[in-house]
Design an enzyme around this catalytic site. Structure first.
Site, PDB file in Angstrom:
ATOM      1  CE  LYS A  36      -0.670   0.323   4.954  1.00  0.00           C
ATOM      2  NZ  LYS A  36      -1.327  -0.381   6.050  1.00  0.00           N
ATOM      3  NE  ARG A 131      -6.191   0.373  11.075  1.00  0.00           N
ATOM      4  CZ  ARG A 131      -5.186   0.204  10.217  1.00  0.00           C
ATOM      5  NH1 ARG A 131      -4.285   1.176  10.033  1.00  0.00           N
ATOM      6  NH2 ARG A 131      -5.046  -0.920   9.549  1.00  0.00           N
TER       7      ARG A 131
HETATM    8  C1  LIG Z   1      -0.688  -1.334   6.538  1.00  0.00           C
HETATM    9  C2  LIG Z   1      -1.250  -2.609   6.972  1.00  0.00           C
HETATM   10  C3  LIG Z   1      -0.412  -3.721   7.110  1.00  0.00           C
HETATM   11  C4  LIG Z   1       1.083  -3.660   6.887  1.00  0.00           C
HETATM   12  O1  LIG Z   1       1.691  -2.974   7.939  1.00  0.00           O
HETATM   13  P1  LIG Z   1       3.282  -2.779   8.008  1.00  0.00           P
HETATM   14  O2  LIG Z   1       3.507  -2.206   9.357  1.00  0.00           O
HETATM   15  O3  LIG Z   1       3.650  -1.870   6.904  1.00  0.00           O
HETATM   16  O4  LIG Z   1       3.876  -4.122   7.874  1.00  0.00           O
HETATM   17  C5  LIG Z   1      -0.995  -4.916   7.489  1.00  0.00           C
HETATM   18  N1  LIG Z   1      -2.306  -5.015   7.724  1.00  0.00           N
HETATM   19  C6  LIG Z   1      -3.154  -3.973   7.602  1.00  0.00           C
HETATM   20  C7  LIG Z   1      -4.598  -4.171   7.870  1.00  0.00           C
HETATM   21  C8  LIG Z   1      -2.643  -2.726   7.213  1.00  0.00           C
HETATM   22  O5  LIG Z   1      -3.484  -1.702   7.095  1.00  0.00           O
END
Ligand SMILES: *Cc1c(COP(=O)(O)O)cnc(C)c1O
Length: 367
Positions: A36, A131
């Protein structure tokens, strides 16, 4: 070369991903590669796939579409709850989505039926970070509902910690997830395939040698891209922390006083300037600003200090003269990476190819 630009070393990203995939595999856990922060960059996605991730996760369906259209072949997972207004797009471009709302799940079922597709649902559970997530006591009714909806299958259960409140993944919350999975399977006679324990913040828990329980998947973004764990931002031994470098160009360089002249009110961004009197300084302006990058997330090379940033100007002082037209290279954090990768003003340039995959030549790319 044009500036500002992000220089992206794909070979370091590939090696980081390979290292983490191996580490997780040693604990019986698969890695979903999270893209992302990369605006759906097919080259980066391809490096993750070559490293052996089990799927690609992104919070934007648009990015999943970009990657699939570029020929990246992997299970595509939408890791943010879908917008109801995007249900049709989601079933078209995602094999699986993470969900927390029944109305959305019903809309996905209808969209999947219209499209003649099957869609996988991972239910996200709230385990304390506040969240996304269904309260644990309500999961059972969600499972019941999904089992009755056409064109949907229950693909798994997941949780996400450490993002909003910084809640640390530990034995207690991970055991709670495992217990929930086992209880659901026994009570409802279902099989829960994916048990997704979290994100890069889970690496400490993973490496601490504690009981893994039912968890068989983690979703990794920042640790692969930047080689750091997000709880304390310490470098992970064995990983590269410099896969991304931000380069900006000098457009003004002068000797100026360190103290402003006149009466001080708010700055362009509503702050109060707090200048320190250090006499005359070498002050330079780089052609980059808040439209391009998060200035707080830049790490300047030694001898250069970041003083301030507005929309389009980054003001630095230095212990040597910076030539106009010259360039300065910065290391970046996750926030700067995200903004840099998604800003239309920042070029993305892949400097190091790797042996496998789509990208065997260094390539210049605007996307
Ligand atoms: C952004 C995100 C991740 C990845 O997180 P990192 O800390 O970049 O590894 C995993 N799961 C969800 C739901 C996220 O929003």
């Amino acid at each position: 070369m044009s500036a500002p630009r992000l220089e992206i070393n794909l070979s370091k990203i590939l090696q980081n991903a390979e290292y983490l995939v191996r580490l997780a595999r040693n604990h019986g856990i698969a890695v979903t590669g999270v893209t992302k922060a990369c605006l759906g960059s097919p080259s980066i996605a391809d490096a993750l796939v070559c490293a052996g991730v089990s799927g690609l996760g992104d919070s934007r369906v648009e990015n999943l579409k970009t990657m699939a259209h570029a020929g990246v072949s992997a299970p595509m997972i939408l890791i943010r709850s879908p917008m109801m207004s995007q249900a049709d797009l989601v079933v078209r471009h995602a094999d699986i989505s993470f969900n927390t709302e029944l109305d959305v799940i019903k809309a996905l079922s209808e969209a999947a039926r219209r499209a003649g597709r099957q869609h996988g649902v991972v239910l996200m559970v709230e385990l304390g970070d506040l969240r996304e997530g269904i309260m644990p006591g309500n999961i059972e009714e969600f499972v019941h509902e999904i089992l009755q909806l056409p064109n949907l299958r229950l693909a798994g259960i997941g949780t996400n910690l450490a993002c909003r409140c910084g809640v640390v993944p530990d034995t207690k919350n991970m055991t709670a997830l495992s217990t929930l999975v086992t209880t659901l399977e026994k009570k409802l006679g279902v099989i829960i395939g994916i048990v997704s324990g979290g994100n890069s913040a889970n690496l400490h828990w993973l490496m601490s040698g504690c009981h893994i329980g039912r968890i068989n998947d983690i979703r990794l973004g920042e640790s692969i891209l930047l080689g750091r764990e997000p709880l304390h931002r310490t470098p992970i031994p064995g990983l590269h922390t410099s896969a991304f470098t931000l380069v900006a160009e000098v457009i003004e360089s002068k000797i100026k006083p360190s103290m402003p002249t006149g009466t001080l009110a708010q700055t362009a961004f509503g702050e109060q300037a707090t200048p320190r009197n250090t006499g005359n300084v070498v002050q330079s302006i780089l052609a980059i600003g808040r439209q391009d990058i998060d200035p707080m997330g830049l790490h300047a090379p030694s001898g250069i200090d970041i003083l301030d940033a507005s929309s389009d100007h980054l003001i630095v002082s230095s212990d040597h003269f910076l030539k106009v037209g010259g360039e300065v290279a910065f290391q970046i954090d996750y926030s700067a990476l995200l903004r840099g990768m998604t800003s239309p003003y920042v070029r993305r340039i892949f400097t190091k190819p790797y042996a496998l995959g789509l990208s065997t030549q260094p390539q210049l790319s605007a996307a």
